[in-house]
Design a protein around this motif. Structure first.
Motif, PDB file in Angstrom:
ATOM      1  N   MET A 118      10.553   6.895   3.833  1.00 51.90           N
ATOM      2  CA  MET A 118      10.031   6.008   4.866  1.00 51.90           C
ATOM      3  C   MET A 118       8.502   5.977   4.856  1.00 51.90           C
ATOM      4  O   MET A 118       7.895   4.914   5.018  1.00 51.90           O
ATOM      5  N   THR A 119       7.880   7.126   4.659  1.00 56.80           N
ATOM      6  CA  THR A 119       6.419   7.186   4.595  1.00 56.80           C
ATOM      7  C   THR A 119       5.907   6.387   3.401  1.00 56.80           C
ATOM      8  O   THR A 119       4.953   5.611   3.522  1.00 56.80           O
ATOM      9  N   ASN A 155       6.294   2.667   4.077  1.00 56.04           N
ATOM     10  CA  ASN A 155       5.289   2.186   5.029  1.00 56.04           C
ATOM     11  C   ASN A 155       3.916   2.075   4.378  1.00 56.04           C
ATOM     12  O   ASN A 155       3.177   1.120   4.627  1.00 56.04           O
ATOM     13  N   LYS A 156       3.537   3.049   3.541  1.00 59.52           N
ATOM     14  CA  LYS A 156       2.266   2.970   2.815  1.00 59.52           C
ATOM     15  C   LYS A 156       2.248   1.729   1.934  1.00 59.52           C
ATOM     16  O   LYS A 156       1.248   1.016   1.862  1.00 59.52           O
ATOM     17  N   SER A 157       3.358   1.490   1.269  1.00 60.96           N
ATOM     18  CA  SER A 157       3.475   0.329   0.395  1.00 60.96           C
ATOM     19  C   SER A 157       3.325  -0.963   1.193  1.00 60.96           C
ATOM     20  O   SER A 157       2.620  -1.884   0.775  1.00 60.96           O
ATOM     21  N   SER A 158       3.970  -1.028   2.325  1.00 60.56           N
ATOM     22  CA  SER A 158       3.912  -2.218   3.163  1.00 60.56           C
ATOM     23  C   SER A 158       2.493  -2.473   3.680  1.00 60.56           C
ATOM     24  O   SER A 158       2.008  -3.606   3.659  1.00 60.56           O
ATOM     25  N   ILE A 159       1.829  -1.422   4.122  1.00 63.30           N
ATOM     26  CA  ILE A 159       0.458  -1.556   4.631  1.00 63.30           C
ATOM     27  C   ILE A 159      -0.485  -1.986   3.521  1.00 63.30           C
ATOM     28  O   ILE A 159      -1.339  -2.856   3.714  1.00 63.30           O
ATOM     29  N   GLU A 215       0.120  -5.666   2.782  1.00 62.84           N
ATOM     30  CA  GLU A 215      -0.401  -6.516   3.857  1.00 62.84           C
ATOM     31  C   GLU A 215      -1.929  -6.594   3.796  1.00 62.84           C
ATOM     32  O   GLU A 215      -2.509  -7.667   3.984  1.00 62.84           O
TER      33      GLU A 215
END
Length: 112
Positions: free
Chosen positions: A80-81, A84-88, A91
Motif C-alpha cells: 500500500m505504501t 501510494n508513493k507511485s500514485s503521488i 500525479e
C-alpha cells in the motif's frame, strides 16, 4: 504554478526516486553541458524525473505481484505504501506536464 513550486515538485520527485531503494540498472550516460552559464539543463532534469517516477511505479507493481503470489517477505502495508508513493509521483508528474503545456500555449499565443 510558479517556477518555485515546479522546482519543489521536481525536488520531491528526485527525493522520492532516491528513497525508493531501487538502483538504476541503466548504463551511465555522459553528462551534457548546461545550455546557459550557472543553469540546469531542463531536459536532463525532466528526463531523470520521469525515469524516477517510472522506477517507483515498476517497484510498486513488482511488490504488488509478489504479494499476490503469496511472498511471505512482502506485507500489505509495504504494498500500500509503494502504491501510494507511485500514485503521488504520477500525479505530481501530471501536474508538471499540465503546467508546462499551459506555459507553452501561452507563449504560442504571444504576438511578436
Amino acid at each position: 504554478m510558479s517556477e518555485m513550486q515546479i522546482q519543489n515538485v521536481l525536488q520531491q520527485m528526485r527525493q522520492l526516486s532516491q528513497t525508493s531503494g531501487v538502483q538504476n540498472t541503466q548504463p551511465a550516460q555522459p553528462a551534457r553541458e548546461p545550455q546557459r552559464a550557472g543553469g540546469v539543463d531542463f531536459q536532463n532534469v525532466l528526463t531523470e524525473s520521469l525515469r524516477g517516477v517510472n522506477q517507483v511505479q515498476q517497484e510498486a507493481t513488482a511488490l504488488q505481484t509478489r504479494f499476490e503470489l503469496g511472498d511471505e517477505n512482502v506485507s500489505l502495508p509495504q504494498v500500500m505504501t509503494a502504491m501510494n508513493k507511485s500514485s503521488i509521483a504520477f500525479e505530481a508528474t501530471n501536474q508538471v506536464r499540465n503546467r508546462l503545456l499551459n506555459a507553452y500555449q501561452e507563449i504560442m499565443r504571444m504576438q511578436v
